[in-house]
Every structure is written in C-alpha cells, then in structure tokens.
Design an enzyme around this catalytic site. Structure first.
Site, PDB file in Angstrom:
ATOM      1  N   ARG A  27       0.972  -1.173  -0.208  1.00 47.84           N
ATOM      2  CA  ARG A  27       0.048  -0.108  -0.424  1.00 47.84           C
ATOM      3  C   ARG A  27       0.685   0.736  -0.232  1.00 47.84           C
ATOM      4  NH1 ARG A  27      -4.437  -0.242   1.557  1.00 47.84           N
ATOM      5  NH2 ARG A  27      -4.645  -1.949   3.882  1.00 47.84           N
ATOM      6  N   TYR A  28       1.427   1.660   0.798  1.00 54.39           N
ATOM      7  CA  TYR A  28       2.440   2.543   0.627  1.00 54.39           C
ATOM      8  C   TYR A  28       4.146   1.969   0.146  1.00 54.39           C
ATOM      9  CZ  TYR A  28      -0.057   3.151   5.154  1.00 54.39           C
ATOM     10  OH  TYR A  28      -1.025   3.548   6.257  1.00 54.39           O
ATOM     11  N   CYS A  31      -9.784 -12.439  17.972  1.00 57.46           N
ATOM     12  CA  CYS A  31     -10.167 -11.531  19.102  1.00 57.46           C
ATOM     13  C   CYS A  31     -11.831 -11.263  17.744  1.00 57.46           C
ATOM     14  CB  CYS A  31      -9.641 -10.187  19.070  1.00 57.46           C
ATOM     15  SG  CYS A  31      -7.944 -11.148  18.352  1.00 57.46           S
ATOM     16  N   ASP A  82      -7.911   3.520  10.043  1.00 59.43           N
ATOM     17  CA  ASP A  82      -7.346   2.348   8.806  1.00 59.43           C
ATOM     18  C   ASP A  82      -7.911   3.495   7.876  1.00 59.43           C
ATOM     19  OD1 ASP A  82      -5.865   1.398   6.997  1.00 59.43           O
ATOM     20  OD2 ASP A  82      -5.081  -0.346   8.058  1.00 59.43           O
ATOM     21  N   ARG A 128      -9.353  -8.428  10.004  1.00 54.10           N
ATOM     22  CA  ARG A 128      -9.041  -9.702   8.852  1.00 54.10           C
ATOM     23  C   ARG A 128     -10.068 -10.892   9.537  1.00 54.10           C
ATOM     24  NH1 ARG A 128      -2.978  -8.790   9.435  1.00 54.10           N
ATOM     25  NH2 ARG A 128      -2.882  -6.728   8.376  1.00 54.10           N
ATOM     26  N   ASP A 141     -11.857  -0.943  12.844  1.00 51.26           N
ATOM     27  CA  ASP A 141     -12.336  -1.510  11.191  1.00 51.26           C
ATOM     28  C   ASP A 141     -13.939  -1.518  11.380  1.00 51.26           C
ATOM     29  OD1 ASP A 141      -9.534  -0.066  10.400  1.00 51.26           O
ATOM     30  OD2 ASP A 141      -9.349  -2.346  10.469  1.00 51.26           O
ATOM     31  N   LYS A 189      -3.203   4.403   6.745  1.00 55.10           N
ATOM     32  CA  LYS A 189      -3.757   5.044   8.082  1.00 55.10           C
ATOM     33  C   LYS A 189      -3.830   6.723   8.559  1.00 55.10           C
ATOM     34  CE  LYS A 189      -1.418   0.982  10.401  1.00 55.10           C
ATOM     35  NZ  LYS A 189      -1.489   0.239   8.900  1.00 55.10           N
ATOM     36  N   CYS A 232      -4.425 -17.872  14.793  1.00 52.39           N
ATOM     37  CA  CYS A 232      -4.303 -17.063  15.789  1.00 52.39           C
ATOM     38  C   CYS A 232      -3.990 -17.883  17.461  1.00 52.39           C
ATOM     39  CB  CYS A 232      -5.123 -16.040  15.759  1.00 52.39           C
ATOM     40  SG  CYS A 232      -5.248 -14.642  14.188  1.00 52.39           S
ATOM     41  N   CYS A 267     -11.847  -9.253  15.087  1.00 54.25           N
ATOM     42  CA  CYS A 267     -10.723  -8.447  14.075  1.00 54.25           C
ATOM     43  C   CYS A 267     -10.902  -8.471  12.825  1.00 54.25           C
ATOM     44  CB  CYS A 267     -10.181 -10.150  13.634  1.00 54.25           C
ATOM     45  SG  CYS A 267      -8.744 -10.390  12.919  1.00 54.25           S
ATOM     46  N   ARG A 321       7.239   0.279   2.399  1.00 50.09           N
ATOM     47  CA  ARG A 321       6.986  -1.158   3.174  1.00 50.09           C
ATOM     48  C   ARG A 321       5.996  -1.770   2.549  1.00 50.09           C
ATOM     49  NH1 ARG A 321       5.309   3.759   4.460  1.00 50.09           N
ATOM     50  NH2 ARG A 321       4.170   4.363   6.058  1.00 50.09           N
TER      51      ARG A 321
END
Ligand SMILES: *Cc1c(COP(=O)(O)O)cnc(C)c1O
Ligand code: SF4
Length: 389
Positions: free
Chosen positions: A132-133, A149, A350, A154, A313, A357, A145, A152, A136
């Site tokens: 995206r950037y 959570c 985000d 994702r 999100d 972000k 995981c 989440c 990086r």
C-alpha cells in the site's frame, strides 16, 4: 511446510466430560499443573472451541450462547486456557470476555460494514502480500492465532487454520520484494506469525534478511498476550539473530498485563527487540480514558512503547465494538500533556477501502496568521509563537 499442530476435533462422551473437569480444575488453579500450564503446546491443544466445553467453565449469557452457536461457520471461537483464566466469570461485562467470547451482536451486520474493510485484497500484487505504501509491505504468512479476537479486521481470512503460506507462495512474495528496490521495511503479520514453527518463521525471516535493500523487519503479533508461554528461549534466540527486528504487540486492556506477559516481554526486550503496542479502541473494553491511560502506563512498565491506537475498522459484525471517532480523540486529549509522552500512541483510522492509516489528533494549532502561530496547550491555555522574518 506445516504450522503448529492444533487439534480442533473435540473429544466426546465420557472422555470429554473427564477432560472438561480436569481443564476446569487447572484453569481454576494453574499451580496444580505448572508443567502443563506453561507448555504452549498444551495451551493450544486445550483451546476452548466448543459450546459444550465453555458452558462447563462459565455461566454464559443467552447472547453469548447464541453467538457461539452461530460463530461455528464464521470466525470460530478459540481461547487458550491461559487467556480464558483472565476472564471474570461472574461478570458478563468483563473486558477480556468481550474480546474472546462471541455474542449474538456479532451477527447483526450493518450496511456500511465490509468483508475487507481496509481494501487489503485490492492492494495485493501477489497472494499474501499487501503493498500500500511506497517503501514497505505487509506479508500475511498464516491465518492462525492463539485466540480469535471477535473484532478482528481480518476475520475474512483468519481462523480457518490452513497451513501457513507455502514455500512456493513465499518465494513469489520474496521475488516481488527483491525486485522492488523501494521496499525497505517488511511487516510480517497474519493471523499471528508466532503461531508458526520457529524454524518455518526463521526460514522466512532469514530469506528476507538476505535482501540487501530490506533495512528493517517487523512482526505483528498477539501471542505474547494470549499465549505468553510461546515466547521461550528458542524463539527469542532465533529472533535476535535478525536485527534490526521490531515487534508490534496487540494489547487491549490493562488486565492483559500479567506476570506471564511481563516475563515474555522482558525476554524479548532483553534480546534487544524494540517492542511497540497496537490497540484497537473497543466499546465497553477500553473506551474510557482512565482504562486507556492505565494500559499505556502498564505497557511502559514492561518496556513496550505505545505505537498505534486504532479506530475499530468497519469489519462485518463489529458494530457493538465500534465507537464514535470523538471517543478516541477525547482519549488522546486526556493523554497528551497529562502523562509521559512515551505513553501517548498515535490514534489512527485505517481508511476504509484502502487509503492507509490516517492520524487523528486534537487541534493544538488554534490559528495561523502571517508570522504568528497561535497554539493552545493541554490545559487549554493560549500561547503565541512568533515565526522568523
Ligand atoms: C499498517 C500497515 C503498514 C505499516 O504501517 P506503519 O505506519 O509504517 O506502521 C504497512 N502496510 C500495510 C498494508 C498496513 O496496513
Ligand atoms: S490476533 Fe490479530 S489477526 Fe488474530 S484474531 Fe486477533 S486481531 Fe485478528
């Protein structure tokens, strides 16, 4: 290559009942069986994944029962006995509980919510990589995981517990990174990279380290919080070979900072790994300034530097966790100036759809005229700064 072996098929009948009561006893008092409790493989093998089992351990609310039943086909429930032991069983509002146990509200989706809220899939040049950037990339190496959570971002891709990224997939990502000289930073995430076998993770990290234009490697993880026993000498000795390597650890609530977590962070910090935190702002979990400030203070005590505070999100079924943006702004207002600068994270949204972000801060620059900036401080006192001619 395979991940950690995780058995998710629950035993049944008398055997199940026997295991249940044993597990309940161990959760009640881990000191009875420290050799099991401190074994991360035992923790993973004994994750709480079924309604039958959790019913035995905790009085559930109706909304939780319904949530757990429905979660089966979606992001499944998975809670390590360790993380479960942090739950206040008498309190349906317990902040640890809300993160780990599905509730019916999770299945009420509002029209603004998205499968891929940050547009990661549309910024993916090769599978498993998000670019995206300019300088990086984000490398998604596994969908597993230690604890899932409920909020989440994702959840579209997390929790199936597929094998981690294959060698072939990794090599494609590697080729892409190697071919783009502008990339200087690789963020390894998931799922949770620390769920992989140490030697598999090492293989990925060492390959990335061999690329001359990669300056830093970062790992995003929640394992030091949900499965702190996974942070052992073997893992830490591996990681420290690949400096400069940074770790961003996902924390949500001060109650998560236990002696076990403090020990896991101390081992990582002693190995020279700079530790940052990432926290999602969650309604009813950490949306009060006193709770957030306490979390930030506790993090500094274990040498974790607060990095990001995320607006939750717009992922499917997160409406009951999301807060207005002003709640986060107000928390920032109550941190900056009122406490150690190191304790102040950057509050970001985000951008939905994939804008990256975006930081949000209270306004301290009141006005700007020719040669003069008018500012206000944390106590709302006004000051003038005269600029050079
Ligand atoms: C968050 C994120 C990064 C890293 O962002 P930093 O602000 O450098 O921490 C990189 N790529 C993607 C896709 C991200 O979501
Ligand atoms: S640890 Fe991260 S990736 Fe895993 S369920 Fe929690 S938020 Fe999602």
């Amino acid at each position: 290559m395979e991940g950690l072996s995780i058995s998710s098929e629950p035993p049944s009948g008398n055997l199940a009942r026997k295991i249940k009561s044993e597990l309940a006893e161990i959760i009640e008092d881990p000191s009875r069986c420290p050799e099991l409790w401190n074994d991360w493989r035992w923790q993973l093998k004994n994750r709480i994944t079924t309604l039958d089992l959790i019913r035995e351990l905790i009085p559930l609310t109706r909304r939780e029962e319904e949530g757990i039943k429905r979660a089966k086909g979606r992001l499944k429930m998975g809670i390590t006995p360790y993380f479960f032991s942090l739950i206040d069983r008498q309190d349906p509002k317990c902040p640890v509980r809300k993160q780990a146990i599905p509730r019916l509200e999770e299945f009420g989706v509002s029209s603004c919510e998205m499968v891929d809220p940050c547009g990661e899939d549309s910024h993916s040049p090769v599978p498993g990589l998000v670019h995206r950037y300019p300088d990086r990339v984000l490398l998604i190496v596994t969908d597993s995981c230690a604890m899932y959570c409920r909020y989440c971002t994702r959840k579209r891709m997390v929790g199936e517990e597929h094998p981690p990224m294959s060698t072939e997939q990794f090599e494609n990502a590697y080729k892409y990174i190697k071919s783009k000289k502008s990339i200087r930073d690789v963020l390894i995430s998931g799922g949770d990279p620390l769920m992989m076998k140490t030697e598999v993770l090492e293989h990925y990290i060492s390959r990335l380290r061999s690329i001359s234009h990669i300056e830093i490697i970062r790992i995003g993880t929640r394992v030091p919080v949900t499965l702190p026993m996974r942070v052992n000498t073997e893992l830490v000795e591996m990681l420290r070979k690949y400096h400069p390597l940074y770790l961003s650890i996902h924390f949500s609530h001060p109650r998560e900072i236990t002696p076990d977590v403090a020990r896991s962070c101390a081992m990582l910090a002693d190995a020279g790994i700079p530790l940052g935190s990432q926290t999602v702002l969650l309604r009813g979990v950490n949306d009060r300034p006193v709770v957030m400030k306490k979390l930030m203070h506790e993090l500094l005590k274990i040498r974790v530097r607060p990095y990001y505070l995320y607006q939750c999100d717009m992922a499917m079924g997160t409406g009951h966790f999301r807060t207005p943006v002003s709640v986060g702004m107000n928390i920032m207002e109550e941190l900056r100036g009122h406490t150690t600068g190191y304790a102040v994270p950057t509050f970001v949204v985000d951008a939905p759809g994939g804008g990256g972000k975006i930081p949000i801060t209270p306004t301290y620059l009141v006005s700007q005229a020719k040669g003069k900036a008018t500012l206000r401080n944390y106590e709302f006192k006004i000051f003038n700064y005269t600029e050079p001619e």
